[in-house]
Write a protein that holds these residues in place. Structure first.
Motif, short mmCIF file in Angstrom:
data_model
loop_
_atom_site.label_atom_id
_atom_site.label_comp_id
_atom_site.label_asym_id
_atom_site.label_seq_id
_atom_site.Cartn_x
_atom_site.Cartn_y
_atom_site.Cartn_z
N GLY A 236 10.85 -11.72 -0.35
CA GLY A 236 12.35 -11.98 0.20
C GLY A 236 12.18 -11.15 1.86
O GLY A 236 13.04 -10.94 2.29
N ALA A 237 10.93 -10.56 2.11
CA ALA A 237 10.76 -9.85 3.39
C ALA A 237 10.63 -10.71 4.44
O ALA A 237 10.38 -11.72 4.57
N ASP A 238 11.40 -9.97 5.59
CA ASP A 238 11.21 -10.64 7.07
C ASP A 238 9.99 -10.37 7.60
O ASP A 238 9.42 -10.97 8.45
N LEU A 239 9.36 -8.95 7.25
CA LEU A 239 8.37 -8.23 7.68
C LEU A 239 7.39 -7.69 6.79
O LEU A 239 7.98 -7.01 5.74
N VAL A 240 6.08 -7.88 6.97
CA VAL A 240 5.11 -7.54 6.02
C VAL A 240 4.29 -6.36 6.54
O VAL A 240 3.41 -6.70 7.74
N PHE A 241 4.20 -5.12 6.16
CA PHE A 241 3.20 -4.04 6.56
C PHE A 241 2.09 -4.22 5.69
O PHE A 241 2.01 -4.03 4.40
N ILE A 242 0.70 -4.27 6.16
CA ILE A 242 -0.54 -4.10 5.68
C ILE A 242 -0.73 -2.54 5.68
O ILE A 242 -1.44 -2.35 7.04
N CYS A 243 -0.76 -1.85 4.80
CA CYS A 243 -1.05 -0.40 4.87
C CYS A 243 -2.31 0.08 3.84
O CYS A 243 -1.92 0.99 2.86
N VAL A 244 -3.19 -0.88 3.62
CA VAL A 244 -4.20 -0.72 2.53
C VAL A 244 -5.22 0.33 2.78
O VAL A 244 -5.32 0.66 4.20
N ASN A 245 -6.10 0.60 1.98
CA ASN A 245 -6.94 1.50 2.19
C ASN A 245 -8.38 0.94 2.78
O ASN A 245 -8.70 -0.28 2.36
N THR A 246 -8.96 1.39 4.06
CA THR A 246 -10.19 0.97 4.30
C THR A 246 -11.24 2.06 4.40
O THR A 246 -11.56 2.59 5.58
N GLU B 6 -1.68 3.05 13.52
CA GLU B 6 -1.01 4.18 13.30
C GLU B 6 -1.86 5.34 14.02
O GLU B 6 -3.12 5.08 14.10
N PHE B 7 -1.13 6.41 14.58
CA PHE B 7 -1.76 7.58 14.92
C PHE B 7 -1.43 8.70 14.37
O PHE B 7 -0.64 9.61 14.97
N LEU B 8 -1.64 8.83 13.18
CA LEU B 8 -1.05 10.16 12.36
C LEU B 8 -2.13 10.92 12.05
O LEU B 8 -3.27 10.70 11.95
N ALA B 9 -1.85 12.28 12.18
CA ALA B 9 -2.67 13.31 11.76
C ALA B 9 -2.38 14.07 10.37
O ALA B 9 -0.99 14.25 10.00
N GLU B 10 -3.10 14.34 9.70
CA GLU B 10 -2.74 14.84 8.23
C GLU B 10 -2.17 16.17 8.48
O GLU B 10 -2.60 17.19 9.33
N GLY B 11 -1.08 16.27 7.93
CA GLY B 11 -0.36 17.56 8.00
C GLY B 11 0.97 17.36 8.92
O GLY B 11 1.75 18.52 8.93
N SER B 12 0.81 16.31 9.69
CA SER B 12 2.02 16.20 10.69
C SER B 12 2.44 14.76 10.89
O SER B 12 2.99 14.20 11.65
N ALA B 13 2.19 14.07 9.61
CA ALA B 13 2.41 12.59 9.97
C ALA B 13 3.81 12.09 10.17
O ALA B 13 4.05 11.43 10.88
N VAL B 14 4.93 12.82 9.40
CA VAL B 14 6.10 12.65 9.52
C VAL B 14 6.58 13.06 11.08
O VAL B 14 7.19 12.24 11.52
N GLN B 15 6.22 14.10 11.48
CA GLN B 15 6.53 14.51 12.95
C GLN B 15 5.83 13.48 13.92
O GLN B 15 6.46 13.09 14.83
N GLY C 18 0.88 -1.28 -0.12
CA GLY C 18 -0.01 0.02 0.04
C GLY C 18 0.90 1.30 0.10
O GLY C 18 1.49 1.56 1.00
N ALA C 19 0.84 1.95 -1.03
CA ALA C 19 1.65 3.25 -1.19
C ALA C 19 0.63 4.35 -0.91
O ALA C 19 0.45 5.24 -2.03
N GLY C 20 0.03 4.48 0.12
CA GLY C 20 -0.94 5.53 0.49
C GLY C 20 -0.43 6.41 1.79
O GLY C 20 0.74 6.39 2.03
N TYR C 21 -1.40 6.91 2.25
CA TYR C 21 -1.08 8.02 3.39
C TYR C 21 -0.37 7.29 4.36
O TYR C 21 0.47 8.17 5.11
N VAL C 22 -0.66 6.17 4.79
CA VAL C 22 0.04 5.64 5.91
C VAL C 22 1.17 4.71 5.51
O VAL C 22 2.50 4.63 6.36
N GLY C 23 1.32 4.07 4.41
CA GLY C 23 2.26 3.38 3.87
C GLY C 23 3.72 4.06 3.62
O GLY C 23 4.61 3.67 4.03
N VAL C 24 3.61 4.91 2.94
CA VAL C 24 4.72 5.77 2.68
C VAL C 24 5.59 6.69 3.55
O VAL C 24 6.72 6.25 3.77
N PRO C 25 4.78 7.18 4.42
CA PRO C 25 5.63 7.90 5.43
C PRO C 25 6.08 7.16 6.61
O PRO C 25 7.08 7.19 6.78
N SER C 26 5.42 5.84 6.74
CA SER C 26 5.94 5.01 7.75
C SER C 26 7.11 4.49 7.07
O SER C 26 8.21 4.27 7.93
#
Length: 456
Positions: A98-108, A178-187, A28-36
């Protein structure tokens, strides 16, 4: 705490060493997956992170300079890590395998039809991702659910994985919302106010939680792994010291003691390094776990050091006893042929054997003195580091005292200003009162004059 899950704090304190996580696949290359993924790639340069998505247009946008979404600081992180240890791909099989760990960050999204329409979350994409994982992965994976999902969604993923898993391949499911807010996800990712990690109430689930938690700081994980390796090497040297077949001469004894001393020095260095890394560990639970590991290693170091001294002393005594027996046997043999060789040859051999024994003893004493010298040097170095820390703490306390004095002066100034303002406020009230009195007196005087004039 997620339903059916337990937090990392419930895990047992001592667990067998595990392999570190080196490759992560994020679905998932969305709002959660890419910043994380970008933050993980930035903070953990030795972990390879690949973000996969079925949308070729979205992946192409992330691989370009025109990103599909904007978050302050995200573009800078991607430009630093993309092509190094952060990748974007449409390949849904290779990076996952090839991954050791898989994140599921798809849209819900919210359901648009059916039961719960307009209220419940649509988990169709999440369940499709779980089915894709179990169909593709031929090796056990740690599957981490990060999407915004309702309670017991992780149990649904477990059910899908258990119903379709291959023989001998058992995946482990973790919940890391995740506990991300729009506009401050990276912080929010760099400075989280809380981190929640839940795992299955099994040994495998709790070990997976510990693997994910420990890899939050790779230098700490690497230091702990090196401590385990050096401790095992030290115990092997102690076992060889106790084994007559592995230590048959003074040379073997000196070699094994040298290996043991090297391991002791390395373990002490790693413990000092781990102590210096504690300030960089985020989270009280993780810091407590690392401190507990450090205390266990310290106790193991003391026990191993004592065991090595006892084993070396016992082996030295055994070797000296063996040399004494050999010397007596050689004396007996020399006595049998004394008439041929004479007393001078026997005396020379005895003197030579005594000299060799004295040389071996002197070598052992020298090695012991070198060990003591190294230990004293290490203690002096540790004392110097402690003194430097105390000096830094003293400087910080001095700065804090100066700040307090400055604040005290500001408070005193503010107090004087408030006193003056209160006095001025009182003066203003008195003047206003006098003005009102003068006004009413004037009005009364005018009314009185007019009344008298009318009467006349």
């Amino acid at each position: 705490r997620a339903a059916g899950m337990s937090t990392s704090g419930d895990a047992q304190a001592t667990r067998p060493p595990h392999q570190p996580i080196r490759r992560i696949c994020c679905i998932g290359a969305g709002y959660v997956g890419v910043p994380s993924s970008a933050v993980i790639a930035s903070k953990c340069p030795d972990i390879d992170v690949t973000v996969v998505d079925i949308s070729a247009a979205k992946v192409a946008a992330w691989n370009s300079d025109r990103h599909p979404l904007y978050e302050p600081g995200l573009s800078e992180l991607i430009s630093q890590t993309r092509g190094v240890n952060l990748h974007f791909s449409c390949d849904m099989i290779g990076p996952l395998e090839g991954a050791d760990l898989v994140f599921i960050c798809v849209n819900t999204p919210t359901k648009a039809y059916g039961l719960g329409q307009g209220k419940a979350a649509d988990l169709t994409t999440l369940e499709a991702a779980a089915r894709h994982i179990v169909r593709t992965a031929s090796q056990p994976k740690i599957v981490v659910e990060k999407s915004t999902v309702p309670v017991r969604a992780a149990e649904s993923i477990c059910t899908i994985l258990r119903a379709n898993e291959r023989p001998g391949v058992r995946h482990t499911v973790l919940s890391n919302p995740e506990f991300l807010a729009e506009g401050s996800a990276v912080q929010d990712l760099l400075r989280p106010d809380r981190v929640l990690i839940g795992g299955e109430r099994t040994d495998e689930g709790q070990e997976a939680v510990q693997r994910l938690v420990s890899d939050g700081n790779p230098r700490v994980s690497q230091t702990l792994e090196e401590l385990v390796r050096q401790d095992a090497r030290l115990k092997e040297a102690i076992a060889d010291l106790r084994c007559p077949e592995a230590c048959r001469s003074q040379r073997d004894l000196a070699s094994l003691e040298s290996v043991g001393r090297e391991c002791l020095r390395e373990i002490r260095r790693l413990l000092r390094q781990l102590d210096g890394l504690l300030d960089a560990v985020e989270g009280d639970a993780e810091r407590a776990r690392v401190e507990r590991e450090a205390r266990n290693c310290q106790r193991s170091l003391q026990a191993s050091q004592e065991a090595m001294r006892e084993a070396a002393l016992q082996r030295k005594q055994a070797l000296q006893e063996a040399e004494r027996v050999d010397l007596l046997r050689s004396d007996g043999a020399d006595g049998g042929v004394g008439e041929v060789q004479g007393d001078d040859g026997v005396a020379r051999r005895r003197v030579r054997q005594r000299e060799e024994t004295a040389a071996a003893a002197a070598s052992h004493v020298t090695q012991s003195l070198l060990l003591l010298s190294n230990q004293l040097a290490e203690q002096v170095e540790a004392s110097s580091e402690t003194a430097n820390r105390l000096l830094r703490s003293s400087e910080q306390l001095t700065e804090t005292g100066e700040e307090l004095k400055s604040m005290t002066g500001h408070i005193s100034t503010a107090k004087r200003l408030l006193t003056r303002l209160s006095r001025r406020d009182f003066t203003d009230k008195v003047l206003i009162f006098l003005a009102f009195v003068f006004f009413f007196s004037t009005c009364a005087y005018i009314v009185k004059k007019r009344t008298i004039g009318v009467t006349v």
